[in-house]
Motif scaffolding. Sequence first.
Motif, PDB file in Angstrom:
ATOM      1  N   ASP A   1      31.943   2.188 -35.251  1.00  0.00           N
ATOM      2  CA  ASP A   1      31.352   2.400 -36.564  1.00  0.00           C
ATOM      3  C   ASP A   1      31.136   1.065 -37.291  1.00  0.00           C
ATOM      4  OD1 ASP A   1      30.490   4.292 -38.512  1.00  0.00           O
ATOM      5  OD2 ASP A   1      32.247   3.726 -39.707  1.00  0.00           O
TER       6      ASP A   1
ATOM      7  N   ASN B   1      21.095  -3.335 -29.932  1.00  0.00           N
ATOM      8  CA  ASN B   1      20.864  -2.191 -30.792  1.00  0.00           C
ATOM      9  C   ASN B   1      21.179  -0.958 -29.931  1.00  0.00           C
ATOM     10  OD1 ASN B   1      19.462  -0.158 -32.094  1.00  0.00           O
ATOM     11  ND2 ASN B   1      17.451  -1.064 -31.653  1.00  0.00           N
TER      12      ASN B   1
ATOM     13  N   VAL C   1      22.525   3.148 -29.236  1.00  0.00           N
ATOM     14  CA  VAL C   1      22.688   4.531 -29.681  1.00  0.00           C
ATOM     15  C   VAL C   1      23.488   5.287 -28.616  1.00  0.00           C
ATOM     16  CG1 VAL C   1      20.506   5.347 -28.664  1.00  0.00           C
ATOM     17  CG2 VAL C   1      21.512   6.597 -30.580  1.00  0.00           C
TER      18      VAL C   1
ATOM     19  N   TYR D   1      15.454   1.696 -27.988  1.00  0.00           N
ATOM     20  CA  TYR D   1      16.736   1.018 -28.206  1.00  0.00           C
ATOM     21  C   TYR D   1      16.965   0.007 -27.086  1.00  0.00           C
ATOM     22  CZ  TYR D   1      17.926   4.855 -31.429  1.00  0.00           C
ATOM     23  OH  TYR D   1      17.938   5.758 -32.448  1.00  0.00           O
TER      24      TYR D   1
ATOM     25  N   VAL E   1      25.099   9.932 -32.109  1.00  0.00           N
ATOM     26  CA  VAL E   1      24.422  11.188 -32.450  1.00  0.00           C
ATOM     27  C   VAL E   1      25.144  12.322 -31.729  1.00  0.00           C
ATOM     28  CG1 VAL E   1      22.217  12.403 -32.544  1.00  0.00           C
ATOM     29  CG2 VAL E   1      22.266   9.896 -32.578  1.00  0.00           C
TER      30      VAL E   1
ATOM     31  N   GLY F   1      28.216  -0.851 -36.283  1.00  0.00           N
ATOM     32  CA  GLY F   1      26.918  -0.239 -36.539  1.00  0.00           C
ATOM     33  C   GLY F   1      26.344   0.550 -35.377  1.00  0.00           C
TER      34      GLY F   1
ATOM     35  N   GLU G   1      25.157   3.643 -33.509  1.00  0.00           N
ATOM     36  CA  GLU G   1      24.699   4.958 -33.940  1.00  0.00           C
ATOM     37  C   GLU G   1      25.220   5.995 -32.937  1.00  0.00           C
ATOM     38  OE1 GLU G   1      20.416   7.222 -34.613  1.00  0.00           O
ATOM     39  OE2 GLU G   1      20.405   5.080 -34.175  1.00  0.00           O
TER      40      GLU G   1
END
Lengths: 107, 524, 108
Positions: free
Chosen positions: B73, B28, B30, B4, B80, B76, B78
Amino acid sequence: MDESRRILEHPILGVTEEKRIVHFQYDGKDMTGYEGEPIASALRAAGVMVHRHTKKRDEPRGIFCAIGRCTDCVMIVDGKPNIRTCITPLKEGMQIQTQYGVTAKTN
Amino acid sequence: MKRYDLVIVGAGPAGLSAAIEAAKNGLNVVVYDENSKPGGQLFKQIHKFFGSKEHKAKIRGFKIGEELLEEADKLGVEVVLNAIVLGLHPEKELTIKVEEEVIHVKGDTVIIATGAAENMVTFRGWTLPGVIGAGAAQTMMNLNKVRPGDKVLMLGTGNVGLVVSYQLLQAGCEVVALVDAAPRVGGYGVHAAKVARTGVPFYLSHTIIEAEGKDHVTGVVIGEVDANWNIIPGSEKHFDVDTICMAVGLSPMSQLLKSAGCKIVEDPKKGGVVPEIDELGQTSIPGVYAAGDVSGIEEASSAMIEGRIAGAAASEYLGYITKEELEEKIKVNESALDALRQGMFAPKNRGKLLEKTEEGVDISMNLLKKGYLLEEEVEKYPGVTKQKGVHPVIECTQNIPCNPCQDSCPKGCIMVGKNITSLPVVDTEKQCIGCGMCVASCSGQSIFLVDEEFEEGYASITMPYEFLPLPKVGDKGVALDRSGAKVCEAEVVDVRKAPVFDHTNLLTIKVPVEMSMKARFFKN
Amino acid sequence: MVKVNDRMRDIGEFIPAKDDDILICRCEEITKGEIRRAVHDGIFTMEEMRRYLRNGMGLCQGQTCGKLVKNIMAKELKISPLELEPETSRAPMRPIEMEIYAKDGGNV
């Protein structure tokens, strides 16, 4: 289900939404709680304070941090010891036992 | 191995804000969090936040959490959950337990936003069931909707101790006492005052001697401490309680950074062991950042800004934004952060006893020792004026970074000014219309509307009211003063609820006119 | 920081106290008295203390007792807690079942 310790309506958070009631066993006794709530929460609402007895000094322990850090609230859940009840969701039919050291009482 | 642009550890206010900022810049991203729900501690914060508009002031913490999640959200990001980060290794590789396996991921940048852990103090019986952390109380009542106990004693008068005591009252628990070994209340005076006026006694320079009970707590003994922290014989007091709640500070959870080899320092002003970071939040390992409580204990409002700065810094590190763009973002965020770090509770003033406000008014020592203002002290503050007809009485007496009252008044009666830590000033030239917007907007619940000409011989007092059951018009009861002592009979003459008040209802009571500057709470 | 040579320093006799039986490490059930006595036995660093008494080595990994132990040791050594180096942090940061840890697939 004894709801005296539950907050049914809160001045800021409003009316607590209804959840599905599930049945579980605590040291062989039948109890009820809400599906998905932490096991510790269902036990507290039912008036259970002692989750385990310590290994060395045989002292009672219960909820302490309630977020899974302190591991004081661990119990035997479905035969597995050391389960942090404050972050483990309650499910229908769970067998929850007081933990003595790392085992259930044997006698 | 999954790779990422940015891996964030912790989905609390800092982590989510960092994720939002970075995702906006095209990274990108996470976010891993060990809990089953995101938001960190935000969803337990049901009080209105301080600060100004840019800090989301007067919005309740859990609403801020919802907003952050929604934004993350949409972008986008992510997230976890139930993901336990086990290690942060060289080359920014992380090992994470997700479900029943250990996965490895690599981040080209990493932001650690793991927050803090609660401190505890020991006393005889402190391991008994019924002795809990303040965070546990919040989790139980605000998330799980179960009262932690019926009768609670709170140890600690910092903002956490004060806010959680108030929340316990809101949940329907009885708070028998607030205890602190320090000689003065540690948190905001307004938080103390809203607890004290409901009748909760404060015991400063006191500590817990013993939690009583065999299988669980059934009582507690406290005692007064001398200058050397020793119990003064004969000062012991007993309370019947089933719960003892500890709110004695937080420590940064910086172990992950330490294990990764980041330079760390121990700084008592920041709450303990923290990473050494630069103004971007970057640690001694390039591309590894820290944001929020893990880099020093502060409020969630500061954590969100630190998160945004770290998110922007990671974006620039990877070339997603230019140096100039980063500088622009930092300028905006740093001035917002700077505004929060002013006033008498600023990190630089921790541990200092200030005797005067920035305006030169004496700080109430009674407020610091007992949790409430004395009537003769109140009148010295610029928010307290004598006027004909209805007018606001603002019992805000400490320089804290907060100004929603100023924006709330449609008539411009209230002025805080450019410096948001200034005490609010009531302009007697402007005409108050009694709309009550200021009363509901004050995160510290320190604004009252007083009308000494309500009726012949009677004054009306409008107060913020966040308890159940909400009294009804015509209810008769007693008025309590700032210390929670009964001062006179009172009758409810108006109850106002409105979505714009956001659950702070306005309760107006009628009291004899000589009680207009005394009565500050109502009990049926 | 406490140096190895500091062990030559005289910190005085161990004097029993009323609250020596109070638990400090809740998981491994280590008392204040045990920690104080260990200092007098020559355990001057947090790292050694963990290995000697197992405080902070239980399920919660010293989350609650870390600061408490530090303060007790510092008081016994008559130094500021800031002079005591914190214990080493290493992966895994949280308790994990060996079964899962062993299954680590590495670079998938």
